[in-house]
Scaffold this motif. Structure first.
Motif, PDB file in Angstrom:
ATOM      1  N   ASN A 111       0.844  -0.570   4.573  1.00 22.16           N
ATOM      2  CA  ASN A 111      -0.061  -1.508   5.238  1.00 22.16           C
ATOM      3  C   ASN A 111      -1.327  -1.781   4.423  1.00 22.16           C
ATOM      4  O   ASN A 111      -2.229  -2.469   4.894  1.00 22.16           O
ATOM      5  CB  ASN A 111      -0.443  -0.970   6.618  1.00 22.16           C
ATOM      6  N   ILE A 112      -1.380  -1.216   3.217  1.00 22.36           N
ATOM      7  CA  ILE A 112      -2.507  -1.471   2.321  1.00 22.36           C
ATOM      8  C   ILE A 112      -2.141  -2.632   1.400  1.00 22.36           C
ATOM      9  O   ILE A 112      -1.052  -2.656   0.836  1.00 22.36           O
ATOM     10  CB  ILE A 112      -2.835  -0.219   1.485  1.00 22.36           C
ATOM     11  N   ALA A 113      -3.016  -3.592   1.259  1.00 24.32           N
ATOM     12  CA  ALA A 113      -2.739  -4.755   0.407  1.00 24.32           C
ATOM     13  C   ALA A 113      -2.407  -4.304  -1.013  1.00 24.32           C
ATOM     14  O   ALA A 113      -3.031  -3.383  -1.537  1.00 24.32           O
ATOM     15  CB  ALA A 113      -3.948  -5.693   0.401  1.00 24.32           C
ATOM     16  N   PRO A 114      -1.394  -4.932  -1.645  1.00 23.58           N
ATOM     17  CA  PRO A 114      -0.994  -4.527  -3.004  1.00 23.58           C
ATOM     18  C   PRO A 114      -2.148  -4.471  -3.995  1.00 23.58           C
ATOM     19  O   PRO A 114      -2.206  -3.562  -4.838  1.00 23.58           O
ATOM     20  CB  PRO A 114       0.040  -5.589  -3.383  1.00 23.58           C
ATOM     21  N   ALA A 115      -3.072  -5.420  -3.918  1.00 22.90           N
ATOM     22  CA  ALA A 115      -4.207  -5.411  -4.844  1.00 22.90           C
ATOM     23  C   ALA A 115      -5.073  -4.170  -4.633  1.00 22.90           C
ATOM     24  O   ALA A 115      -5.564  -3.563  -5.601  1.00 22.90           O
ATOM     25  CB  ALA A 115      -5.044  -6.680  -4.666  1.00 22.90           C
ATOM     26  N   LYS A 116      -5.250  -3.799  -3.374  1.00 26.05           N
ATOM     27  CA  LYS A 116      -6.021  -2.590  -3.077  1.00 26.05           C
ATOM     28  C   LYS A 116      -5.261  -1.350  -3.542  1.00 26.05           C
ATOM     29  O   LYS A 116      -5.863  -0.392  -4.050  1.00 26.05           O
ATOM     30  CB  LYS A 116      -6.307  -2.513  -1.575  1.00 26.05           C
ATOM     31  N   GLN A 117      -3.953  -1.339  -3.366  1.00 25.50           N
ATOM     32  CA  GLN A 117      -3.153  -0.208  -3.841  1.00 25.50           C
ATOM     33  C   GLN A 117      -3.389   0.025  -5.332  1.00 25.50           C
ATOM     34  O   GLN A 117      -3.601   1.162  -5.776  1.00 25.50           O
ATOM     35  CB  GLN A 117      -1.664  -0.465  -3.582  1.00 25.50           C
ATOM     36  N   ARG A 118      -3.350  -1.057  -6.099  1.00 16.88           N
ATOM     37  CA  ARG A 118      -3.535  -0.938  -7.550  1.00 16.88           C
ATOM     38  C   ARG A 118      -4.945  -0.451  -7.881  1.00 16.88           C
ATOM     39  O   ARG A 118      -5.143   0.385  -8.782  1.00 16.88           O
ATOM     40  CB  ARG A 118      -3.258  -2.285  -8.220  1.00 16.88           C
ATOM     41  N   ALA A 119      -5.925  -0.976  -7.156  1.00 19.99           N
ATOM     42  CA  ALA A 119      -7.314  -0.572  -7.415  1.00 19.99           C
ATOM     43  C   ALA A 119      -7.526   0.899  -7.099  1.00 19.99           C
ATOM     44  O   ALA A 119      -8.190   1.629  -7.849  1.00 19.99           O
ATOM     45  CB  ALA A 119      -8.266  -1.433  -6.588  1.00 19.99           C
ATOM     46  N   TYR A 120      -6.946   1.368  -5.995  1.00 18.94           N
ATOM     47  CA  TYR A 120      -7.104   2.773  -5.611  1.00 18.94           C
ATOM     48  C   TYR A 120      -6.370   3.691  -6.587  1.00 18.94           C
ATOM     49  O   TYR A 120      -6.882   4.756  -6.960  1.00 18.94           O
ATOM     50  CB  TYR A 120      -6.589   3.004  -4.194  1.00 18.94           C
ATOM     51  N   LYS A 121      -5.183   3.284  -7.005  1.00 20.24           N
ATOM     52  CA  LYS A 121      -4.428   4.111  -7.948  1.00 20.24           C
ATOM     53  C   LYS A 121      -5.166   4.251  -9.280  1.00 20.24           C
ATOM     54  O   LYS A 121      -5.105   5.297  -9.928  1.00 20.24           O
ATOM     55  CB  LYS A 121      -3.034   3.517  -8.173  1.00 20.24           C
ATOM     56  N   ALA A 122      -5.855   3.201  -9.679  1.00 16.27           N
ATOM     57  CA  ALA A 122      -6.598   3.249 -10.929  1.00 16.27           C
ATOM     58  C   ALA A 122      -7.779   4.206 -10.859  1.00 16.27           C
ATOM     59  O   ALA A 122      -8.201   4.765 -11.874  1.00 16.27           O
ATOM     60  CB  ALA A 122      -7.086   1.848 -11.302  1.00 16.27           C
ATOM     61  N   ARG A 123      -8.303   4.416  -9.661  1.00 19.12           N
ATOM     62  CA  ARG A 123      -9.507   5.238  -9.501  1.00 19.12           C
ATOM     63  C   ARG A 123      -9.207   6.666  -9.046  1.00 19.12           C
ATOM     64  O   ARG A 123      -9.973   7.589  -9.374  1.00 19.12           O
ATOM     65  CB  ARG A 123     -10.445   4.597  -8.464  1.00 19.12           C
ATOM     66  N   TYR A 124      -8.132   6.862  -8.275  1.00 14.68           N
ATOM     67  CA  TYR A 124      -7.957   8.142  -7.586  1.00 14.68           C
ATOM     68  C   TYR A 124      -6.631   8.799  -7.936  1.00 14.68           C
ATOM     69  O   TYR A 124      -5.552   8.271  -7.648  1.00 14.68           O
ATOM     70  CB  TYR A 124      -8.083   7.934  -6.074  1.00 14.68           C
ATOM     71  N   ALA A 125      -6.721   9.982  -8.515  1.00 16.81           N
ATOM     72  CA  ALA A 125      -5.521  10.727  -8.923  1.00 16.81           C
ATOM     73  C   ALA A 125      -4.705  11.183  -7.730  1.00 16.81           C
ATOM     74  O   ALA A 125      -3.495  11.370  -7.838  1.00 16.81           O
ATOM     75  CB  ALA A 125      -5.928  11.936  -9.762  1.00 16.81           C
ATOM     76  N   THR A 126      -5.341  11.357  -6.582  1.00 15.63           N
ATOM     77  CA  THR A 126      -4.621  11.838  -5.399  1.00 15.63           C
ATOM     78  C   THR A 126      -3.848  10.734  -4.689  1.00 15.63           C
ATOM     79  O   THR A 126      -3.023  11.022  -3.823  1.00 15.63           O
ATOM     80  CB  THR A 126      -5.592  12.470  -4.379  1.00 15.63           C
TER      81      THR A 126
END
Length: 551
Positions: free
Chosen positions: A145-160
């Protein structure tokens, strides 16, 4: 005004609002953990303020300390985030009213409000300073339910942020990273990461760089304003690595029950751990004595897959399109030789298979499960699959293997089909274990299986039904509403049982003789005596009296 006051309009941002007594408990534990004398002088962060359940009582606590409104440091007292403009506006109005009532000059109140609140994504904000307190209830939004663009942004910042985890996981990571050396973190949040695969990186991060002050499991309570299936827990964490941990499980919030679970209070019902779980280890129990028992079991017995040669654990088949593959003969003529008897979780009752005449279309060569069926040799199956080709070709597995677009998501294994195998429904209360002794059925994706080249399968089936095994599953499983547990492969692989080679022929005969026994207490008594016999043959490792069977 009470923290119960609702936001006027319904929000769909993953917010779940926390009961005031729970907020008070968390505030008290934060102050104690940080050895803070008062709130003024601290910098407090609320990453997802929602309706102000935390912000409002924290501001009330500040006001009760009669702060100097001319003190410029007050501008750094609070920083509250939310992605909802309506929520931010609402809480700012409520805080403004409190400040005005407390005698704060209007121009100062306006300046404080402008500095204290941010309507933006907390996970994408660039912080320049550390904070003394992080407290709140992060949003619950599933990965899909997280927007794909947000998924990519979070993955780039957060190892967890991995393995399709919920958004609360990076909220933990970001919040913990912002703690000052004396800082204290407290969230009320789901407990899923403490045992799940997707929580491994977060558990590692906490173990390596932080100290769990308090872990209070609340999965059987409802600490929120509305009924939700959140399986909650309260976490208090600081940077004092190496210190001990308080832990417990509360089952009711009635009659001020939280007062019995305070740290540093005589008669507290919390358990004390000299050392918390390390690395990626799951937080499997809140009772230190129980952890000692299970660690003793693990040091004395092998895992299921190590217990005998050729012993394996696996999951049944997921087709990727059950509406097409399961029971196709009810909608079309299908060659009988292409139908496999399929056993689902509802077919396993009280330790036996009560098959519901459910079949699965088998798209694999009938002699080699590594090859696909030649559809020209089975025209009825071919016509049926062609009819549904659009749906089947749209699946990921079909796009990856376009020449075999009619394959199932999981390959069907003829070895598993034909083997004697133990069958275990995924979600159950415990001990519901059946044996497909003649290799007649293929398990569906909600059923796990165990096969072995060495074990007497009746004996192993009895052992798997015992409380000795059920208690271990309960220890590593996430807890479901109603007390059900998960018999997933990842959990089964953490179960320890006696090695096949440690049992003599009489042991095996007696154990297998209990196959079909419906009295679990009788099974447990025999298994307990068997464990004692096995342990007595080993160098001293385990005190058998430590096994606490739920008979």
């Amino acid at each position: 005004m009470s923290a119960r006051t609702p936001v006027p309009e319904h929000r769909t941002t993953g917010a779940v609002f926390t009961r005031p007594e729970v907020v008070s408990y968390m505030m008290r534990e934060v102050m104690r953990a940080g050895r803070f004398g008062k709130w003024s002088g601290l910098s407090v962060l609320e990453p997802s303020c929602g309706d102000g359940a935390f912000v409002l009582p924290i501001v009330d606590a500040l006001i009760a300390e009669s702060p100097d409104w001319d003190d410029d440091a007050l501008g750094g007292f609070l920083l509250a985030f939310d992605v909802s403009e309506k929520s931010i506006s609402y809480v700012k109005r409520m805080v403004g009213a409190r400040l005005e009532a407390a005698g704060c000059p209007r121009n100062i109140a306006k300046r404080l409000l402008s500095r204290w609140f941010r309507c933006e994504d907390f996970l994408l904000h660039d912080f320049k300073e550390k904070v003394d307190v992080v407290i709140g209830n992060p949003p619950y939004i599933r990965f899909d339910n997280i927007a794909p663009a947000k998924q990519r942004a979070y993955k780039a910042r957060y190892a967890t942020f991995s393995e399709r985890c919920d958004i609360y996981v990076p909220f933990f990571e970001r919040s913990l990273s912002l703690l000052s050396p004396r800082g204290v973190f407290s969230f009320i949040c789901t407990n899923r990461f403490v045992r799940s695969s997707y929580g491994r990186r977060l558990r590692r991060m906490i173990s390596d760089s932080f100290h769990v002050v308090l872990y209070l499991n609340m999965e059987h309570t409802q600490p929120f304003e509305t009924e939700v299936s959140a399986y909650p827990a309260i976490y208090v964490i600081d940077r004092r690595v190496g210190n001990g941990t308080y832990s417990g499980e509360i089952t009711s919030l009635e009659d001020d029950a939280l007062r019995h679970y305070r740290t540093g209070v005589a008669g507290s019902r919390l358990s004390r751990f000299a050392k918390w779980y390390g690395g990626e280890d799951a937080w499997v129990t809140t009772d230190s004595a129980e952890r000692d028992r299970f660690e003793s079991i693990a040091s004395s017995f092998p895992t299921i897959e190590q217990s005998g040669a050729g012993t394996q654990v696996g999951i049944g088949v997921a087709s990727g399109a059950d509406e097409i593959y399961v029971d196709p003969q009810r909608n079309a003529e299908i060659e009988d030789s292409c139908l496999l008897p399929l056993v689902a979780s509802e077919d396993i009752q009280s330790g036996s298979i009560e098959w519901n005449s459910r079949y699965m279309l088998n798209p694999y060569d009938q002699h080699d499960d590594r090859q696909m069926l030649d559809l020209s040799m089975f025209p009825k199956v071919g016509a049926y699959l062609e009819k549904h080709a659009g749906r089947l070709k749209a699946r990921y597995c079909a796009k990856k293997h376009p020449d075999s677009w009619y394959r199932t998501l999981d390959r069907i294994s003829y070895r598993v089909l034909r083997a004697a195998k133990i069958l275990l429904p995924d979600i159950q209360r415990g001990g519901n274990v059946a044996l497909d002794e003649r290799g007649e059925y293929y398990p569906h994706h909600n059923v796990y299986w165990i096969t072995s080249d060495t074990w007497n399968m009746r004996a192993l089936c009895v052992l798997m039904r015992s409380s000795f095994v059920t208690d271990q599953i309960r220890r590593v499983s996430v807890q479901m509403r109603g007390g059900s547990i998960r018999y997933q492969a990842q959990n089964l692989r953490h179960v320890h049982i006696p090695a096949w080679s440690s049992l003599d022929e009489a042991d095996v005969t007696s154990l297998a003789g209990l196959y079909g026994e419906t009295d679990v207490a009788k099974v447990d008594r025999f298994v307990e005596s068997l464990l004692a016999k096995v342990v007595n043959r080993q160098p001293k490792k385990l005190v058998v009296q430590e096994f606490d069977f739920a008979v």
